[in-house]
Scaffold this active site. Structure first.
Site, PDB file in Angstrom:
ATOM      1  CG  ASP A  13      -1.868  -1.195   1.225  1.00 21.09           C
ATOM      2  OD1 ASP A  13      -2.251  -1.645   0.130  1.00 21.09           O
ATOM      3  OD2 ASP A  13      -2.183  -1.686   2.313  1.00 21.09           O
ATOM      4  CD  GLU A  14       4.778  -0.375  -0.145  1.00 23.43           C
ATOM      5  OE1 GLU A  14       4.009  -0.707  -1.082  1.00 23.43           O
ATOM      6  OE2 GLU A  14       5.412  -1.182   0.544  1.00 23.43           O
ATOM      7  N   GLY A  15       1.515   2.994  -2.596  1.00 26.00           N
ATOM      8  CA  GLY A  15       1.135   3.873  -3.712  1.00 26.00           C
ATOM      9  C   GLY A  15       1.860   3.485  -4.992  1.00 26.00           C
ATOM     10  CE  LYS A  16       3.124  -2.333  -4.342  1.00 25.23           C
ATOM     11  NZ  LYS A  16       2.671  -2.053  -2.957  1.00 25.23           N
ATOM     12  CB  ALA A  39      -1.847  -6.414  -5.821  1.00 24.29           C
ATOM     13  N   GLY A  40      -3.811  -4.237  -4.485  1.00 28.67           N
ATOM     14  CA  GLY A  40      -4.824  -3.238  -4.815  1.00 28.67           C
ATOM     15  C   GLY A  40      -4.110  -1.995  -5.307  1.00 28.67           C
ATOM     16  CG  HIS A  41      -1.134  -2.119  -7.565  1.00 27.66           C
ATOM     17  ND1 HIS A  41      -0.078  -2.624  -8.270  1.00 27.66           N
ATOM     18  CD2 HIS A  41      -0.981  -2.539  -6.288  1.00 27.66           C
ATOM     19  CE1 HIS A  41       0.688  -3.333  -7.439  1.00 27.66           C
ATOM     20  NE2 HIS A  41       0.157  -3.309  -6.241  1.00 27.66           N
ATOM     21  CB  THR A  42      -5.866   3.043  -6.540  1.00 24.28           C
ATOM     22  OG1 THR A  42      -6.386   1.966  -5.778  1.00 24.28           O
ATOM     23  CG2 THR A  42      -6.993   3.963  -6.924  1.00 24.28           C
ATOM     24  CD  GLN A 209       1.334  -8.789  -2.734  1.00 24.18           C
ATOM     25  OE1 GLN A 209       2.094  -9.407  -3.458  1.00 24.18           O
ATOM     26  NE2 GLN A 209       0.100  -8.516  -3.091  1.00 24.18           N
ATOM     27  CB  THR A 286      -9.816  -6.577   2.619  1.00 19.11           C
ATOM     28  OG1 THR A 286      -8.821  -5.714   3.166  1.00 19.11           O
ATOM     29  CG2 THR A 286      -9.144  -7.752   1.932  1.00 19.11           C
ATOM     30  N   GLY A 287     -11.115  -3.456   2.311  1.00 20.68           N
ATOM     31  CA  GLY A 287     -11.801  -2.412   3.071  1.00 20.68           C
ATOM     32  C   GLY A 287     -11.388  -2.332   4.537  1.00 20.68           C
ATOM     33  NE  ARG A 288      -7.803  -6.924   5.705  1.00 20.01           N
ATOM     34  CZ  ARG A 288      -6.755  -7.748   5.690  1.00 20.01           C
ATOM     35  NH1 ARG A 288      -6.482  -8.483   6.751  1.00 20.01           N
ATOM     36  NH2 ARG A 288      -5.985  -7.829   4.638  1.00 20.01           N
ATOM     37  NE  ARG A 290      -4.372   0.118   3.175  1.00 19.96           N
ATOM     38  CZ  ARG A 290      -4.551   0.874   2.091  1.00 19.96           C
ATOM     39  NH1 ARG A 290      -4.213   2.145   2.103  1.00 19.96           N
ATOM     40  NH2 ARG A 290      -5.057   0.354   0.992  1.00 19.96           N
TER      41      ARG A 290
HETATM   42  P1  IMO Z   1      -0.420  -4.037  -2.561  1.00 17.42           P
HETATM   43  O1  IMO Z   1       0.111  -4.561  -3.855  1.00 17.42           O
HETATM   44  C1  IMO Z   1      -0.989  -4.479   1.711  1.00 17.42           C
HETATM   45  C2  IMO Z   1      -1.009  -8.549   3.371  1.00 17.42           C
HETATM   46  C3  IMO Z   1      -2.302  -9.008   3.978  1.00 17.42           C
HETATM   47  C4  IMO Z   1      -1.790  -9.955   5.049  1.00 17.42           C
HETATM   48  C5  IMO Z   1      -0.600 -10.611   4.368  1.00 17.42           C
HETATM   49  C6  IMO Z   1      -0.916 -11.945   3.736  1.00 17.42           C
HETATM   50  O2  IMO Z   1      -1.726  -3.334  -2.660  1.00 17.42           O
HETATM   51  O3  IMO Z   1       0.614  -3.251  -1.837  1.00 17.42           O
HETATM   52  P2  IMO Z   1      -2.234 -12.647   1.533  1.00 17.42           P
HETATM   53  O4  IMO Z   1      -3.654 -12.413   1.132  1.00 17.42           O
HETATM   54  O5  IMO Z   1      -1.242 -12.081   0.582  1.00 17.42           O
HETATM   55  O6  IMO Z   1      -1.963 -14.088   1.869  1.00 17.42           O
HETATM   56  O7  IMO Z   1      -2.079 -11.862   2.926  1.00 17.42           O
HETATM   57  O8  IMO Z   1      -0.178  -9.702   3.350  1.00 17.42           O
HETATM   58  N1  IMO Z   1      -1.102  -8.052   1.974  1.00 17.42           N
HETATM   59  C7  IMO Z   1      -1.062  -6.757   1.625  1.00 17.42           C
HETATM   60  N2  IMO Z   1      -1.029  -5.639   2.379  1.00 17.42           N
HETATM   61  N3  IMO Z   1      -0.954  -4.359   0.379  1.00 17.42           N
HETATM   62  C8  IMO Z   1      -0.940  -5.467  -0.401  1.00 17.42           C
HETATM   63  O9  IMO Z   1      -0.745  -5.396  -1.731  1.00 17.42           O
HETATM   64  C9  IMO Z   1      -1.061  -6.734   0.222  1.00 17.42           C
HETATM   65  N4  IMO Z   1      -1.126  -8.015  -0.224  1.00 17.42           N
HETATM   66  C10 IMO Z   1      -1.129  -8.802   0.858  1.00 17.42           C
HETATM   67  O10 IMO Z   1      -3.014  -7.940   4.536  1.00 17.42           O
HETATM   68  O11 IMO Z   1      -1.282  -9.222   6.150  1.00 17.42           O
HETATM   69 MG    MG Z   2      -3.027  -3.086  -0.902  1.00 14.80          MG
END
Ligand code: IMO
Ligand code: MG
Length: 415
Positions: A13-16, A39-42, A209, A286-288, A290
């Site tokens: 979630d660094e803003g990649k 991954a959630g890349h926006t 990640q 996931t909407g959780r 952070r």
């Molecule tokens: P982006 O690409 C933030 C975290 C999950 C959990 C751990 C394992 O958006 O940066 P998983 O579903 O991969 O088995 O979960 O990794 N996690 C991330 N946290 N950004 C992500 O991707 C993540 N992908 C997995 O929250 O702690």
């Molecule tokens: Mg993410």
């Protein structure tokens, strides 16, 4: 020839997504090489928000998207995101590796079941089936894209998988339908990307990640199930290490972590809530909510070192506006010893007491003033904001060449 690897320096979630978009504006191809729909890349372009889980976000800038063999693929997401790209008027040429692994419904179920049975020690996964799919791959019981194109092989493999887990698996017919839909895009991504590099084309590898979630180099077991560091671009795509020309590390101006696990600089209380709200730190996948904390130099130095980062892009600097003081953890005290660069070992980090330096913050700024800053460039940033970036640069000993000051493309300055 130019091959740029983008890697997250924290817990994801660094803003990649935005940085990838910026670097892909003059790239020919952009590759996802590990991870899956966790991954959630926006990217936000002209106020329009585009969310990617499977396709590289850089494809929104017009670079050809590829999904390489090191990934675990959620096919529904792939088709949805191809439609999303088409709807934005982008002509989608796309390639997916025949060797990429497929996430099945079974894997998502297992992800949830395993989390439940871990009880108080749950990882807090995204429940996208990532771990179980990678473990079946390692067991040599996984289903790959190429299997969807060959009914007999698929049938055999599903039989094995059924025996391995003692559970019902996906319907053969349904998977064959996916196969027909994906067939036109299947190729050998590794060879394709090597050819592009031979032709002098520009390729961006969009990591997902972050370093501290790497299965070998992160805070195991509170990690994801793939290698996330820059080197993973080579194994996950099939390009040699000497082909990589630069590694861009992406870091947020503060730390966040979603899911369980050690977090030495975590901020509880009101200040944490304030930054979470300001930064909209809620998972895109996931909407959780952070968890939020100050920058952590011992871990950042580690991240920069193991990916041999060439330069850094810092994101969300604007979120720290309005804080009187900003803290940076410069080193740890661990059992009375000073630690400047930390191995991400859980038991070690649990004993780490962060030692902070404090620097002055700057006032709240309107959206209009951030826009002006992005037009005028680096010099137009408030002095304290410049001092913050320069302090981090000195502490980390790598240049921060790009600073993002808002979600939209255009809200950033180069240095
Ligand atoms: P982006 O690409 C933030 C975290 C999950 C959990 C751990 C394992 O958006 O940066 P998983 O579903 O991969 O088995 O979960 O990794 N996690 C991330 N946290 N950004 C992500 O991707 C993540 N992908 C997995 O929250 O702690
Ligand atoms: Mg993410």
């Amino acid at each position: 020839m130019s091959a740029t690897v983008i890697t997250g320096l924290q817990w994801g979630d660094e803003g990649k997504g935005k940085i990838s978009y910026l670097l892909c504006r003059n790239a020919d191809c952009v590759v996802r090489f590990q991870g899956g729909a966790n991954a959630g890349h926006t990217v936000v372009v002209s106020g329009k928000k585009l969310k990617f889980n499977m396709l590289p976000a850089g494809s929104a800038a017009g670079a050809m998207p590829c999904i390489a063999s090191g990934t675990v693929v959620d096919l529904d997401e792939v088709f949805e995101e191809l439609d999303l790209l088409k709807s934005t008027g982008i002509n989608v040429k796309f390639m997916i590796s025949r060797a990429a692994s497929i996430v099945l419904g079974l894997h998502k179920k297992l992800d949830a079941v395993i989390e439940e049975l871990r009880g108080g020690r749950a990882v807090g996964t995204t429940r996208r089936g990532i771990g179980p799919t990678y473990s079946d791959k390692a067991l040599r019981a996984g289903i790959r894209i190429e299997d969807l194109l060959d009914e007999k092989s698929l049938k055999d493999k599903l039989e094995i998988l059924k025996k391995v887990h003692g559970l019902e698996v996906e319907d053969l017919g349904r998977l064959m339908e996916y196969g027909e839909k994906i067939r036109p895009y299947v190729g050998d991504v590794g060879l394709f990307v090597n050819d592009l590099l031979d032709e002098g084309k520009k390729v961006v590898f969009e990591g997902a990640q972050g370093t501290l979630l790497d299965i070998d180099h992160g805070t195991y077991p509170y990690v994801t199930s793939s290698n996330t560091i820059a080197g993973a671009a080579c194994t996950g795509c099939g390009v040699g290490p000497t082909r990589i020309s630069e590694v861009v590390g992406v870091m947020k101006a503060y730390s966040t972590r979603v899911g369980a696990g050690v977090f030495p600089t975590e901020l509880g209380g009101e200040l944490g809530d304030k930054i979470r709200e300001a930064g909209q730190e809620f998972g895109t996948t996931t909407g959780r909510p952070r968890r939020v904390g100050w920058l952590d130099m011992p871990l950042l130095r580690y991240a920069v070192r193991i990916s041999d980062v060439t330069w850094i892009a810092m994101t969300k600097l604007d979120i720290l506006s309005g804080l009187e003081k900003i803290k940076i953890c410069v080193e740890y005290d661990v059992d009375g010893k000073t630690v400047k660069i930390a191995p991400p070992e859980v038991r070690f980090l649990e004993r780490a007491k962060p030692i902070y330096m404090e620097i002055n913050g700057w006032g709240k700024m309107s959206d209009e003033s951030w826009k002006k800053v992005s037009e005028r460039g680096w010099e137009a940033l408030p002095d304290e904001a410049k001092a913050y970036v320069e302090t981090v640069e000195k502490l980390i000993r790598k240049p921060i060449r790009l600073v993002s000051i808002g979600a939209d493309v255009g809200l950033e300055v180069t240095k």
